[in-house]
Design a protein around this motif. Structure first.
Motif, short mmCIF file in Angstrom:
data_model
loop_
_atom_site.label_atom_id
_atom_site.label_comp_id
_atom_site.label_asym_id
_atom_site.label_seq_id
_atom_site.Cartn_x
_atom_site.Cartn_y
_atom_site.Cartn_z
N ALA A 160 0.84 -1.21 0.00
CA ALA A 160 0.00 0.00 0.00
C ALA A 160 0.87 1.26 0.00
N LYS A 161 1.96 1.23 0.78
CA LYS A 161 2.87 2.38 0.85
C LYS A 161 3.54 2.64 -0.50
N LEU A 162 3.97 1.55 -1.15
CA LEU A 162 4.63 1.67 -2.45
C LEU A 162 3.65 2.22 -3.50
N THR A 163 2.42 1.73 -3.46
CA THR A 163 1.39 2.21 -4.39
C THR A 163 1.12 3.69 -4.16
N HIS A 164 1.03 4.07 -2.89
CA HIS A 164 0.79 5.47 -2.53
C HIS A 164 1.92 6.37 -3.06
N GLN A 165 3.16 5.90 -2.95
CA GLN A 165 4.31 6.67 -3.45
C GLN A 165 4.20 6.90 -4.96
N VAL A 166 3.89 5.83 -5.68
CA VAL A 166 3.80 5.94 -7.14
C VAL A 166 2.69 6.89 -7.54
N LEU A 167 1.55 6.80 -6.86
CA LEU A 167 0.40 7.62 -7.24
C LEU A 167 0.53 9.08 -6.80
N ASN A 168 1.15 9.32 -5.67
CA ASN A 168 1.13 10.67 -5.10
C ASN A 168 2.47 11.39 -5.08
N HIS A 169 3.57 10.64 -4.87
CA HIS A 169 4.84 11.32 -4.67
C HIS A 169 5.71 11.35 -5.92
N LEU A 170 5.77 10.22 -6.64
CA LEU A 170 6.67 10.19 -7.80
C LEU A 170 6.18 11.09 -8.93
N GLN A 171 4.83 11.19 -9.06
CA GLN A 171 4.24 12.05 -10.10
C GLN A 171 4.88 11.82 -11.47
N GLN A 172 4.98 10.54 -11.86
CA GLN A 172 5.59 10.26 -13.16
C GLN A 172 4.74 10.91 -14.25
N PRO A 173 5.35 11.71 -15.11
CA PRO A 173 4.57 12.41 -16.14
C PRO A 173 3.91 11.40 -17.08
N GLY A 174 2.62 11.58 -17.27
CA GLY A 174 1.89 10.75 -18.23
C GLY A 174 1.46 9.39 -17.71
N LEU A 175 1.80 9.06 -16.45
CA LEU A 175 1.49 7.73 -15.94
C LEU A 175 0.00 7.41 -16.03
N LEU A 176 -0.85 8.39 -15.69
CA LEU A 176 -2.29 8.15 -15.69
C LEU A 176 -2.99 8.89 -16.83
N ASP A 177 -2.24 9.23 -17.86
CA ASP A 177 -2.85 9.91 -19.02
C ASP A 177 -3.86 9.00 -19.71
N GLU A 178 -4.80 9.62 -20.40
CA GLU A 178 -5.80 8.87 -21.17
C GLU A 178 -5.16 8.19 -22.38
N THR A 179 -5.61 6.98 -22.66
CA THR A 179 -5.25 6.32 -23.92
C THR A 179 -6.44 6.33 -24.88
N LEU A 180 -7.64 6.64 -24.36
CA LEU A 180 -8.83 6.65 -25.20
C LEU A 180 -9.07 8.05 -25.76
N PRO A 181 -9.49 8.15 -27.02
CA PRO A 181 -9.84 9.46 -27.59
C PRO A 181 -11.02 10.08 -26.84
N GLU A 182 -11.03 11.41 -26.78
CA GLU A 182 -12.08 12.15 -26.08
C GLU A 182 -13.46 11.79 -26.61
N LYS A 183 -13.56 11.59 -27.93
CA LYS A 183 -14.85 11.28 -28.57
C LYS A 183 -15.45 9.99 -27.98
N ILE A 184 -14.62 8.96 -27.77
CA ILE A 184 -15.10 7.68 -27.26
C ILE A 184 -15.48 7.81 -25.79
N ILE A 185 -14.71 8.58 -25.02
CA ILE A 185 -15.03 8.79 -23.60
C ILE A 185 -16.40 9.46 -23.47
N ARG A 186 -16.65 10.46 -24.33
CA ARG A 186 -17.96 11.16 -24.28
C ARG A 186 -19.08 10.25 -24.75
N GLN A 187 -18.84 9.55 -25.87
CA GLN A 187 -19.89 8.71 -26.46
C GLN A 187 -20.38 7.64 -25.49
N TYR A 188 -19.45 7.02 -24.74
CA TYR A 188 -19.82 5.93 -23.83
C TYR A 188 -19.92 6.39 -22.38
N ARG A 189 -19.83 7.71 -22.16
CA ARG A 189 -19.98 8.31 -20.83
C ARG A 189 -19.08 7.62 -19.80
#
Length: 695
Positions: A160-189
């Motif tokens: 849990a601590k390691l996961t917390h570090q990756v999500l909050n402290h390391l802030q790796q650029p692009g780690l949680l960026d979208e892979t889906l196009p905006e159009k598909i995200i809107r279409q399927y809500r």
């Protein structure tokens, strides 16, 4: 995959080599793997319930002061503590405990317990709850507590601590960026990926626990959709890759000369379903792209005749066919049947098995290599190094799920070694029907044909459940059947004695039945018999010389004796649904009524009771397969660990059919319109697992 489509977060985690080794056991190799190692369940430590008003039947958190602490020796050694709050009291029982806990949980200490309250010998109690010593008015957890799958040496707190570090402290650029196009995200809500991941690792206090636990929470829906989409994209890409290769065009230029002669010599007509699937396969064979088709049909639906028609189409075009089966009994059955059908057409059929002697094998190898034998039938021996084909155009694999991915690929490679570089067509057959959702998911890159009707004249098999203490009735039933000129199978699950399972063995059963049925000819066949003895025994049974055949599950597939009208399956409670259905299909192949008796030992486990109920109530293989999938999950159903298929971790095919349908639609759109996004999405979810092939 080039760097333009790579997903940030693929670098190894900054941890010690020992920690890397432990994480690798969980399939975690980089930051993205850790982010997608989502909780298996949650604990609600955001609320405290008064002891006397806490809800029953689920885990709850209570807080109180220890008023009594005692090590009790009867009925077994345990630590019993009484905890009180203003509303009431309960007992905490620890059956396994350390001496340090006796001191830690001293009278006067304030504790928080998380567990399920039950009523036992000491009244209201919690057995082995999660217990923490706290101060009065200590703040509660701000979010639900995630519980992760862990491994030896890697406790919850560390992960849990390691996961917390990756999500909050390391802030790796692009780690949680979208892979889906905006159009598909809107279409399927769809909720956004970043917020979904954060919500699942750290759910806010107001999150409905039941939606989180059942994985129906919107964040879970997004994750499951993404996982299904990655699988569909990967399958579609493999399908396109195969379509880019070239196969021999096995057209119908000879106007079905062999085909018509073959059908003309049969004493029965094809069913409409057989004609339909034969036409589908025929069109594929005439294409310049390699056929990759799965032929499904319930036990006794007539898949072999369809395979024979496909083989004739290849032979008419000057190409050989190889037909591979998982067991010698099934392979030899195919050889005998196809030899009988093809001999009048002047087609030589070769037989190849691992049990053949060298002197018998050499002329067979020569006939296959020279093209004198245009059809080769056998076991895995067909793809051994010394086997060379003259011109392989079609590979047929029966009971394909029983072969590993490398074995299936090896047979195809036999054809690809040809000078032409053409890839042989491939037809896979299975008598284990595949439920619709499973087919949509794991077989999305295959073309599927289904024989959905049985030949006329087949009588349904009556299934009877009989407890082991009623053997005398079974013996009487066997005598009655044999006196009427019928034949009987008695199936045993093991050859050798097993002290742990205490199952009847084929050897013991054979000896016992020989004494009971002294007037009958009793035979024995099992997997360890030499091939010639096995074949000889089966021939004698087919010819009616043997009335009662004691067998292991080697007769599960392919054995066809129309006069056998009764089957007894020993220890049926130990067998899987698919195996029971396959075995039952060995009777009912003639016109008379047939019976399958499932002998079981008591007491039955809950899962065994469910299996026997399903097989008793259903004869439709597809319905049995659907219920089997529900009981076992896709991993065991598919034998996927040996087939190379990445399994779904989060999506449930029974529950998430609508998400799967949506993922299928989105996969086509992404590959056609957003190919870079598609590659990024596959890489995020499958990483290095994208290189497996469906073969």
């Amino acid at each position: 995959m080039d760097s333009s489509t790579s997903v940030p977060g693929e670098a190894a985690l900054a941890v010690s080599p020992k920690m890397q080794e432990k994480l690798a056991r969980l399939g975690i190799h980089n930051a993205m793997d850790l982010v997608l190692h989502l909780p298996i369940r949650y604990e609600d430590e955001t609320h405290v319930f008064p002891i006397d008003h806490a809800p029953q039947g689920r885990a709850v958190q209570i807080e109180g002061v220890i008023t009594h602490n005692e090590v009790v020796l009867k009925p077994r050694r345990q630590l019993v503590c009484r905890i009180e709050d203003r509303s009431g009291s309960l007992c905490m029982r620890l059956l396994n405990f350390y001496g340090s806990q006796v001191k830690a949980y001293a009278v006067g200490k304030r504790v928080r317990l998380l567990g399920e309250i039950r009523h036992g010998f000491f009244g209201a109690e919690m057995v082995h709850p999660k217990c923490r010593i706290v101060q009065e008015n200590e703040p509660l957890a701000a979010a639900m507590t995630p519980v992760y799958a862990v491994t030896a040496g890697l406790p919850q707190k560390t992960l849990a601590k390691l996961t917390h570090q990756v999500l909050n402290h390391l802030q790796q650029p692009g780690l949680l960026d979208e892979t889906l196009p905006e159009k598909i995200i809107r279409q399927y809500r769809l909720p956004e990926f970043r917020s979904s991941i954060l919500a699942l690792h750290h759910p806010p206090p107001e999150t409905p626990v039941d939606l989180l636990q059942s994985r129906m929470y919107p964040a879970w829906q997004r994750i499951k959709f993404d996982e299904l989409l990655a699988q569909q994209l990967s399958m579609r890409l493999h399908y396109r890759q195969r379509r880019s290769r070239t196969a021999p065009q096995l057209g119908q230029k000879h106007k079905h000369a062999l085909h018509d002669r073959f059908l003309g010599q049969l004493d029965f007509k094809l069913t409409a379903a057989q004609e339909k699937v034969a036409a589908e396969i025929g069109r594929d064979l005439a294409s310049q792209h390699p056929m990759q088709r799965l032929l499904q049909g319930d036990v006794g639906s007539g898949k072999t005749i369809v395979a024979a028609i496909a083989a004739l189409q290849a032979i008419e075009n000057g190409y050989q066919t190889a037909m591979m089966a998982p067991t010698e009994i099934l392979a030899e059955q195919h050889f005998q049947k196809l030899s009988l059908w093809f001999a009048p057409l002047g087609i030589q059929v070769a037989w190849l098995s691992g049990g053949q002697k060298k002197k018998d094998r050499q002329p067979v190898l020569a006939a296959i290599e020279s093209g004198a034998a245009m059809l080769a039938v056998g076991t895995h021996a067909l793809f051994q190094e010394q086997v060379g084909f003259y011109r392989l155009g079609l590979a047929i694999i029966d009971e394909q799920h029983r072969f590993g991915v490398h074995q299936r690929l090896a047979l195809r490679m036999k054809g690809m070694q040809q000078e032409s570089g053409l890839v042989p067509h491939q037809l896979m057959m299975s008598a284990t029907p595949i439920p619709r959702t499973l087919s949509m998911s794991y077989f999305a890159d295959l073309d599927v044909s289904i024989i959905d009707e049985l030949p006329p004249g087949r009588s349904p098999v009556v299934t009877k459940l009989v407890a082991d203490n009623r053997r005398r009735e079974v013996v009487a039933r066997i005598l009655q059947a044999c006196r009427q000129g019928k034949q009987v199978y008695w199936v045993c699950p093991l050859i050798e004695e097993s002290e742990t399972l205490q199952l009847q063995t084929a050897m013991e059963t054979y000896e016992t039945l020989c004494k009971i049925f002294a007037d009958l000819n009793v035979g024995l066949v099992h997997g360890r018999l030499p091939a010639q003895e096995k074949a000889g025994m089966m021939t004698r049974f087919k010819q009616g010389e043997i009335q009662l055949l004691v067998a292991t599950t080697v007769i599960e597939v392919g054995v066809d004796v129309p006069n056998a009208s009764l089957m007894v399956i020993e220890n049926a409670e130990r067998m899987g649904l698919s195996q029971l259905h396959q075995l039952r299909g060995r009777v009912g192949r003639g016109t008379g009524a047939s019976v399958c008796i499932l002998l079981y030992q008591q007491p039955l486990s809950a899962i065994a009771r469910k299996r026997l109920k399903i097989i008793f109530e259903h004869t439709d293989g597809f319905e049995i397969a659907r219920q089997d999938l529900h009981l076992r999950g896709p991993g065991e159903f598919l034998g996927a660990r040996q087939s190379g298929m990445p399994m779904l971790r989060f999506a449930d095919l029974e529950q998430d059919g609508a998400l799967l349908t949506a993922a299928q639609s989105v996969a086509d759109e992404m590959l056609n319109v957003y190919p870079e996004s598609a590659q990024r999405h596959i890489q995020r979810w499958l990483g290095g697992k994208t290189e497996y092939l469906r073969v």
